[in-house]
Design an enzyme around this catalytic site. Structure first.
Site, PDB file in Angstrom:
ATOM      1  N   HIS A  70     108.685 -31.876 -33.617  1.00 43.50           N
ATOM      2  CA  HIS A  70     108.228 -30.685 -32.987  1.00 43.50           C
ATOM      3  C   HIS A  70     107.104 -29.877 -33.711  1.00 43.50           C
ATOM      4  O   HIS A  70     106.105 -29.553 -33.470  1.00 43.50           O
ATOM      5  CB  HIS A  70     109.496 -29.952 -32.790  1.00 43.50           C
ATOM      6  CG  HIS A  70     110.620 -30.468 -31.975  1.00 43.50           C
ATOM      7  ND1 HIS A  70     110.492 -30.391 -30.857  1.00 43.50           N
ATOM      8  CD2 HIS A  70     111.701 -30.795 -32.471  1.00 43.50           C
ATOM      9  CE1 HIS A  70     111.489 -31.133 -30.417  1.00 43.50           C
ATOM     10  NE2 HIS A  70     112.471 -31.349 -31.208  1.00 43.50           N
TER      11      HIS A  70
HETATM   12  O1  RIB Z   1     113.629 -26.844 -31.367  1.00 43.73           O
HETATM   13  C1  RIB Z   1     113.006 -27.166 -32.475  1.00 43.73           C
HETATM   14  C2  RIB Z   1     112.550 -26.212 -33.248  1.00 43.73           C
HETATM   15  O2  RIB Z   1     113.859 -25.813 -33.837  1.00 43.73           O
HETATM   16  C3  RIB Z   1     111.651 -26.614 -34.527  1.00 43.73           C
HETATM   17  O3  RIB Z   1     111.023 -25.834 -35.246  1.00 43.73           O
HETATM   18  C4  RIB Z   1     112.887 -26.873 -35.436  1.00 43.73           C
HETATM   19  O4  RIB Z   1     112.492 -26.868 -36.957  1.00 43.73           O
HETATM   20  C5  RIB Z   1     113.882 -25.645 -35.447  1.00 43.73           C
HETATM   21  O5  RIB Z   1     113.358 -24.487 -36.105  1.00 43.73           O
END
Ligand code: RIB
Ligand code: CA
Length: 310
Positions: A237
């Site tokens: 992500h």
């Molecule tokens: O949903 C993914 C996000 O949530 C990413 O930034 C991960 O690090 C968590 O913070």
């Protein structure tokens, strides 16, 4: 070489945040002016410690880090972290020489923005609490921000009556997300589908481990990262948010309208996308996985760890 993009990066380091920090400091066209820490994947103290650890291991001793909010703006909600005991899969970097600034993320961000001779890109790969807090306390800073890139939410339309998946960053502080989406600052949403699509396969993890010492560390912490959507690999992500900054053309974008809607069954709110309403953001729709991974390995190759990885 073209001019570097000045960036303020907000993190909740976190395992995929660690990948993003590495990519951010190794991408040659990014100039990281400040890193701020925000509650999220673990306690704010752990997040700050983890962020400083990554910078020390990457040999990046000159990027200022300022600690931010330790809880959501208005309502603290219980949430599960999938980043291991301390947000870093239990990994601890001993005797780190680096320390955070003795000023808050709010003050440090305000100072950097006010001093900047050009608008700055803000990247938020954490719950958007610090960004919202800045817009609330220093509304005049909005004109000093080029755009806000947020890893948050989904690019899927929520069918009438359906209960959407609660993406972590949005659901931990939906009130903050509401402030940010309602702001006049241009926004780019890196949706969770990107990190689920451009996930590291086990082959990528093997290649990471055998690249260098930093890669060896990433492989160790990857074992503790359990994003429910990615069964056979590691979600990327936050790395996708940095890749967007460095190589925006590897993403297909769409104009969209994001609002925050609250769902009793979720006990929180989420960012809901509509492609028909008047747009208030751009959102990622597709990512060129091959080009994302090429960028990641190009950044990883530049890492020279300065301490033996236990
Ligand atoms: O949903 C993914 C996000 O949530 C990413 O930034 C991960 O690090 C968590 O913070
Ligand atoms: Ca994160």
């Amino acid at each position: 070489m073209s001019k570097k993009l000045p960036v303020i990066l907000d993190v909740d380091t976190g395992i995929d945040d660690a990948v993003a920090v590495m990519m951010a400091v190794k991408c040659k066209n990014l100039d990281i002016k400040l890193i701020t820490t925000c509650h999220g994947n673990t306690t704010i103290e752990n997040i700050t410690k983890n962020t400083l650890s990554m910078l020390a291991l990457l040999g990046e001793y000159n990027i200022p880090v300022a600690q931010g909010m330790g809880h959501a703006l208005k309502k603290v909600r219980e949430h599960v972290s999938v980043h291991g005991s301390n947000g870093m899969g239990g990994y601890e970097y001993k005797n780190n020489p680096l320390k955070a600034l003795d000023k808050s993320a709010l003050e440090a961000t305000h100072e950097v923005l006010q001093k900047a001779d050009e608008p700055i890109t803000m990247v938020c790969i954490s719950p958007p609490t610090n960004v919202a807090n800045l817009l609330l306390h220093y509304p005049e800073d909005a004109k000093k921000i080029k755009e806000i890139v947020l890893m948050v939410g989904s690019n899927e339309i929520v069918p009438e009556g359906a209960i959407p998946y609660k993406e972590f960053n949005a659901s931990v502080d939906p009130e903050a997300l509401e402030i940010v989406v309602n702001s006049s600052v241009p926004k780019v949403i890196i949706s969770m589908e990107m990190g689920h699509t451009a996930y590291f396969t086990w082959k990528d993890v093997y290649k990471t481990e055998h690249k260098n010492d930093f890669g060896k560390l990433l492989e160790v912490i990857f074992r503790q990262y359990h994003d429910y959507h990615v069964k056979n690999g590691i979600a990327t992500h936050d790395g996708c948010a940095i890749a967007y900054l460095a190589k925006p053309k590897i993403f297909k974008m769409a104009d969209a309208n994001m609002t925050v809607e609250y769902f009793e069954q979720l006990g929180s709110g989420v960012g809901v996308i509509d492609y028909e309403k008047t747009p208030n953001c751009k959102i990622t729709k597709e990512v060129n996985v091959k080009k994302f991974k090429k960028l990641y390995f190009k950044c990883l190759k530049k890492c020279k760890t300065t301490q033996e990885i236990e």
